[in-house]
Design a protein around this motif. Structure first.
Motif, PDB file in Angstrom:
ATOM      1  N   ALA A  95      57.754  39.531  43.979  1.00 32.98           N
ATOM      2  CA  ALA A  95      57.125  39.735  45.289  1.00 32.98           C
ATOM      3  C   ALA A  95      55.987  40.732  45.128  1.00 32.98           C
ATOM      4  O   ALA A  95      56.100  41.915  45.492  1.00 32.98           O
ATOM      5  N   VAL A  96      54.894  40.269  44.555  1.00 32.22           N
ATOM      6  CA  VAL A  96      53.752  41.143  44.254  1.00 32.22           C
ATOM      7  C   VAL A  96      52.557  40.767  45.131  1.00 32.22           C
ATOM      8  O   VAL A  96      52.455  39.642  45.632  1.00 32.22           O
ATOM      9  N   ASP A  97      51.656  41.726  45.306  1.00 30.15           N
ATOM     10  CA  ASP A  97      50.459  41.500  46.122  1.00 30.15           C
ATOM     11  C   ASP A  97      49.441  40.637  45.384  1.00 30.15           C
ATOM     12  O   ASP A  97      49.197  40.819  44.195  1.00 30.15           O
ATOM     13  N   ILE A  98      48.845  39.715  46.138  1.00 31.48           N
ATOM     14  CA  ILE A  98      47.724  38.911  45.653  1.00 31.48           C
ATOM     15  C   ILE A  98      46.457  39.533  46.210  1.00 31.48           C
ATOM     16  O   ILE A  98      46.382  39.836  47.406  1.00 31.48           O
ATOM     17  N   VAL A  99      45.469  39.755  45.343  1.00 31.71           N
ATOM     18  CA  VAL A  99      44.238  40.411  45.790  1.00 31.71           C
ATOM     19  C   VAL A  99      43.023  39.530  45.532  1.00 31.71           C
ATOM     20  O   VAL A  99      43.026  38.664  44.655  1.00 31.71           O
ATOM     21  N   SER A 100      41.985  39.777  46.297  1.00 36.56           N
ATOM     22  CA  SER A 100      40.747  39.022  46.146  1.00 36.56           C
ATOM     23  C   SER A 100      40.029  39.435  44.862  1.00 36.56           C
ATOM     24  O   SER A 100      39.951  40.615  44.538  1.00 36.56           O
ATOM     25  N   VAL A 101      39.494  38.459  44.143  1.00 38.01           N
ATOM     26  CA  VAL A 101      38.802  38.744  42.881  1.00 38.01           C
ATOM     27  C   VAL A 101      37.323  39.031  43.086  1.00 38.01           C
ATOM     28  O   VAL A 101      36.637  39.417  42.144  1.00 38.01           O
TER      29      VAL A 101
END
Length: 220
Positions: A95-101
């Protein structure tokens, strides 16, 4: 007379040379603009346009590559339009954060309740490079809405398995604007992602810096 001939010959030779040099300078400028807009800070020596990863985690791997593959939810061969990545923390938590590249604007949002195979997903467009990135199968509704502006490192959502998915992962899909059309591209042409089955550690110092920037943005 001879002097005039030599002058004419010199001019004829010089014109193509000047044109080539000018073209090189122009192309270098264009490439420099794309690199800056795409998120490179100048320290990327990998040969890829993008250095930053779409996760705030400790490790990640590729579980399914771009291109033809066996249908994971049915029979036959299908064309996988993105790359499946799984990130996790040292304790195994996925359950990890997805971030914008990269910086961009949200051009598409779907929710799992809509019945879309993408599940909870979000698509960001970077007008500088003309690239689109789709982040699919998030656990919860994305943190941004249509037409919102996002910055590189903003948390878009949480890695999940909504939609047409067989396990927790991020389906990372890319297109590029070509005139009026969007063309599918292989993310590996832009990112130094690990090979399928290869586990790679994520630089925690970069993650910490991204998390601190996100916290400062919330306070502002």
């Amino acid at each position: 007379m001879k002097a005039k001939i030599f002058i004419i010959i010199g001019v004829v030779i010089a014109i193509p040379f000047i044109a080539v040099v000018g073209l090189i300078v122009i192309m270098s400028s264009v490439i420099g603009v794309v690199s800056i807009g795409g998120g490179s800070d100048g320290s990327n020596d990998s040969g890829y346009l993008f250095r930053d990863l779409p996760f705030l985690a400790d490790y990640y791997t590729c579980t399914s590559d771009f291109g033809s593959r066996s249908n994971p939810t049915g029979q036959g061969i299908v064309y996988h339009q993105g790359i499946d990545l799984v990130a996790f923390k040292k304790d195994g938590t996925k359950a990890v954060d997805i971030v914008s590249v990269f910086d961009g604007v949200v051009v598409n949002v779907t929710e799992a309740s809509s019945g879309s195979g993408a599940g909870n997903s979000l698509e960001v467009f970077d007008e500088v490079t003309g690239l689109y990135v789709r982040y699919m199968h998030m656990a919860l509704k994305p943190n941004f809405n249509m037409n919102d502006n996002v910055k590189k490192g903003d948390v878009l959502g949480i890695q999940g398995t909504t939609g047409n998915s067989t396990g927790i992962h991020l389906h990372f899909e890319m297109h590029i604007q070509d005139g009026e059309n969007k063309i599918l591209v292989n993310p590996r042409d832009w990112f130094d992602f690990p090979k399928q089955g290869e586990y790679r550690q994520i630089d925690n110092n970069e993650n910490k810096e991204q998390e601190e920037n996100n916290e400062e943005s919330k306070r502002d």
